[in-house]
Design a protein around this motif. Structure first.
Motif, short mmCIF file in Angstrom:
data_model
loop_
_atom_site.label_atom_id
_atom_site.label_comp_id
_atom_site.label_asym_id
_atom_site.label_seq_id
_atom_site.Cartn_x
_atom_site.Cartn_y
_atom_site.Cartn_z
N SER A 95 0.78 -1.29 -0.03
CA SER A 95 0.04 0.04 0.03
C SER A 95 0.78 1.37 0.16
O SER A 95 2.05 1.14 0.34
CB SER A 95 -0.90 -0.12 1.40
OG SER A 95 -0.24 0.25 2.27
N ASP A 96 0.30 2.41 -0.21
CA ASP A 96 0.75 3.58 -0.18
C ASP A 96 1.44 3.99 1.07
O ASP A 96 2.52 4.47 1.41
CB ASP A 96 -0.17 4.85 -0.58
CG ASP A 96 0.61 6.22 -0.77
OD1 ASP A 96 1.62 6.15 -1.38
OD2 ASP A 96 0.07 7.08 -0.13
N ALA A 97 0.86 3.34 2.09
CA ALA A 97 1.14 3.71 3.60
C ALA A 97 2.30 2.93 3.85
O ALA A 97 3.19 3.56 4.53
CB ALA A 97 0.08 3.27 4.74
N GLU A 98 2.51 1.81 3.30
CA GLU A 98 3.49 1.01 3.54
C GLU A 98 4.86 1.53 2.99
O GLU A 98 5.84 1.72 3.60
CB GLU A 98 3.56 -0.36 3.14
CG GLU A 98 4.85 -1.35 3.33
CD GLU A 98 4.74 -2.62 2.48
OE1 GLU A 98 5.17 -3.66 3.13
OE2 GLU A 98 4.34 -2.90 1.42
N VAL A 99 4.77 2.23 1.52
CA VAL A 99 5.89 2.73 1.16
C VAL A 99 6.42 3.90 1.70
O VAL A 99 7.56 4.37 2.00
CB VAL A 99 5.37 3.04 -0.46
CG1 VAL A 99 6.42 3.93 -1.14
CG2 VAL A 99 5.06 1.95 -1.17
N VAL B 71 -3.60 1.53 7.25
CA VAL B 71 -2.79 1.55 8.40
C VAL B 71 -3.63 1.50 9.72
O VAL B 71 -4.76 2.08 9.70
CB VAL B 71 -2.05 2.85 8.49
CG1 VAL B 71 -2.58 4.04 8.55
CG2 VAL B 71 -1.04 2.87 9.74
N ARG B 72 -3.21 0.88 10.51
CA ARG B 72 -3.70 0.52 11.90
C ARG B 72 -2.77 0.81 12.84
O ARG B 72 -1.83 0.22 13.05
CB ARG B 72 -4.44 -0.93 11.92
CG ARG B 72 -5.06 -1.10 13.51
CD ARG B 72 -6.01 -2.44 13.23
NE ARG B 72 -5.28 -3.53 12.76
CZ ARG B 72 -4.52 -4.18 13.80
NH1 ARG B 72 -4.27 -3.96 14.90
NH2 ARG B 72 -3.45 -5.19 13.35
N VAL B 73 -3.22 1.67 13.90
CA VAL B 73 -2.32 1.98 15.24
C VAL B 73 -2.63 0.82 16.21
O VAL B 73 -3.65 0.60 16.44
CB VAL B 73 -2.79 3.23 15.79
CG1 VAL B 73 -1.67 3.74 16.89
CG2 VAL B 73 -2.41 4.27 14.83
N ILE B 74 -1.53 0.25 16.62
CA ILE B 74 -1.26 -1.00 17.82
C ILE B 74 -1.14 -0.05 18.95
O ILE B 74 -1.54 -0.50 19.87
CB ILE B 74 -0.22 -1.99 17.16
CG1 ILE B 74 -0.49 -2.40 16.07
CG2 ILE B 74 -0.17 -3.01 18.42
CD1 ILE B 74 0.50 -3.41 15.40
N ALA B 75 -0.21 0.45 19.03
CA ALA B 75 -0.02 1.56 20.17
C ALA B 75 0.89 2.65 19.67
O ALA B 75 1.43 2.87 18.67
CB ALA B 75 1.01 0.43 20.92
N PRO B 76 0.80 3.71 20.69
CA PRO B 76 0.11 3.83 21.80
C PRO B 76 -1.56 4.05 21.61
O PRO B 76 -1.93 4.53 20.66
CB PRO B 76 0.77 5.05 22.39
CG PRO B 76 1.00 6.09 21.20
CD PRO B 76 1.49 4.90 20.30
N ALA B 77 -2.34 3.96 22.87
CA ALA B 77 -3.62 4.10 22.84
C ALA B 77 -4.26 5.39 22.57
O ALA B 77 -5.00 5.62 22.03
CB ALA B 77 -4.24 3.63 24.28
N SER B 78 -3.23 6.55 23.03
CA SER B 78 -3.64 7.88 22.68
C SER B 78 -3.73 8.17 21.29
O SER B 78 -4.57 8.94 20.77
CB SER B 78 -2.65 8.84 23.34
OG SER B 78 -1.25 8.63 23.23
N LEU B 79 -2.69 7.74 20.59
CA LEU B 79 -2.57 7.88 19.15
C LEU B 79 -3.80 7.15 18.33
O LEU B 79 -4.31 7.66 17.22
CB LEU B 79 -1.29 7.41 18.55
CG LEU B 79 -0.93 7.60 17.11
CD1 LEU B 79 -1.24 9.08 16.60
CD2 LEU B 79 0.31 7.09 16.68
N ARG B 80 -3.94 5.81 18.82
CA ARG B 80 -5.02 5.14 18.20
C ARG B 80 -6.34 5.77 18.46
O ARG B 80 -7.11 5.98 17.52
CB ARG B 80 -4.81 3.66 19.02
CG ARG B 80 -6.08 2.80 18.23
CD ARG B 80 -5.81 1.58 18.76
NE ARG B 80 -6.25 1.46 20.25
CZ ARG B 80 -5.21 0.88 21.16
NH1 ARG B 80 -4.00 0.66 20.67
NH2 ARG B 80 -5.66 0.93 22.37
#
Length: 340
Positions: free
Chosen positions: A269-273, A310-319
């Motif tokens: 994906s574009d996010a990965e690049v 994209v999926r945020v695993i950590a930290p919770a505040s950013l997620r």
């Protein structure tokens, strides 16, 4: 005796003078005094008066400084630690690190061809007889030019609208007033500050200033300034302490390293690049990368722009911050469409 331009001598174009000034400031790491610039740089040296009657040249140099900064070239003013507040001891320089292109910038073949032609023009000009004479004059003053001075070129940089009025206020030591909106607040608040340093960190301009109402130092993102910047009439303040720019950048870098995020990105994906180029750790099998960041709100805006990639695993505040942004986008689309 002053060197006067004769009737048969061709007038030096302003572009030629600005180029010569940039070349001279790139050629030294420690910077040049105003007197050294006026006596050595093409466009000034021809009219320089060793007896000191150079008021017109100094005014021209002040205008040229503004023109160079408008082109996106990071011209710095460095105060002498031994003579604080003395304008005659100020040194001017263009730091190489802020003038290089970012490592993640990529160009198409057509763009590279045009840049190649521009580089040839730069190379020919930087090797010209006039440029070489200027470097020789610098050496005669005991200043060893940094070599090579070929290969640097101005880069286009998008600036926030607040940049120029704040930079001028910083140079003139004037208090300014502006409206500033913090993340999570619904409306901006008026801030009155004494600008101390403007620095570029992670591709964004930051203002470090003394907040008059809060009676303490604060750092502001220029992109969060709403509307115009006003100078407080009759205001003035003491010169910022030497080395403040380096200290501000060091503090921002320390904050950057203290914040890290683990992200799951979609393969290919574009996010990965894009995000993968900035990763400090990567688990290719799990598709997880780790990045540092400075500002949670700015980083959440960026991550939300990638949507499901994209999926945020950590930290919770950013997620949570990313989820809030995605929820706002979904609600806006539902409202615009009149339904689900």
């Amino acid at each position: 005796m002053a060197v006067q331009r004769g009737k048969g001598e061709p007038r030096i174009a302003v572009e030629d003078r600005l180029f010569s000034l940039v070349l001279a400031l790139l050629a030294t790491e420690t910077g040049l005094l105003k007197a050294e610039i006026l006596s050595t740089v093409r466009g000034y040296a021809e009219r320089y008066d060793p007896s000191g009657a150079n008021a017109n040249l100094e005014r021209q140099f002040e205008r040229d400084k503004d023109d160079i900064r408008e082109l996106g070239i990071p011209l710095e003013t460095v105060e002498s630690p031994d003579r604080p507040g003395d304008n005659q001891s100020l040194r001017y320089r263009i730091p190489k690190g802020e003038y290089d292109l970012p490592v993640d910038v990529r160009f198409t073949p057509d763009e590279l061809a045009l840049l190649g032609l521009a580089a040839e023009v730069w190379r020919e000009a930087s090797l010209s007889a006039d440029s070489q004479r200027a470097l020789t004059k610098l050496r005669s003053l005991g200043i060893e030019p940094r070599e090579p001075v070929i290969g640097y070129a101005p880069r286009l940089r998008v600036r926030d609208a607040a940049f120029e009025p704040i930079r001028q206020a910083l140079d003139r030591r004037q208090t300014v007033r502006f409206r500033y909106i913090k993340p999570g607040e619904q409306s901006p608040r008026v801030r009155t500050v004494n600008p101390l340093a403007v620095v570029l960190h992670e591709g964004r301009w930051h203002l470090h200033a003394f907040d008059v109402e809060a009676k303490g130092s604060r750092t502001f993102l220029l992109s969060r300034i709403v509307g115009g910047v006003e100078v407080v009439p009759g205001s003035t303040f003491a010169a910022p302490p030497p080395g403040i720019q380096d200290r501000v950048l060091a503090d921002l870098h320390e904050l950057f390293l203290a914040n890290s995020a683990d992200l799951a990105v979609t393969a290919g994906s574009d996010a990965e690049v894009r995000l993968g180029k900035r990763a400090v750790l990567a688990d290719d099998d799990a598709g997880v990368i780790r990045l540092h960041y400075t500002d949670v709100a700015v980083f959440a805006d960026e991550l939300a722009s990638y949507g499901p990639e994209v999926r945020v695993i950590a930290p919770a505040s950013l997620r949570d911050a990313v989820r809030e942004r995605l929820a706002s986008v979904a609600a806006a689309h539902r409202g615009a469409g009149g339904g689900d």
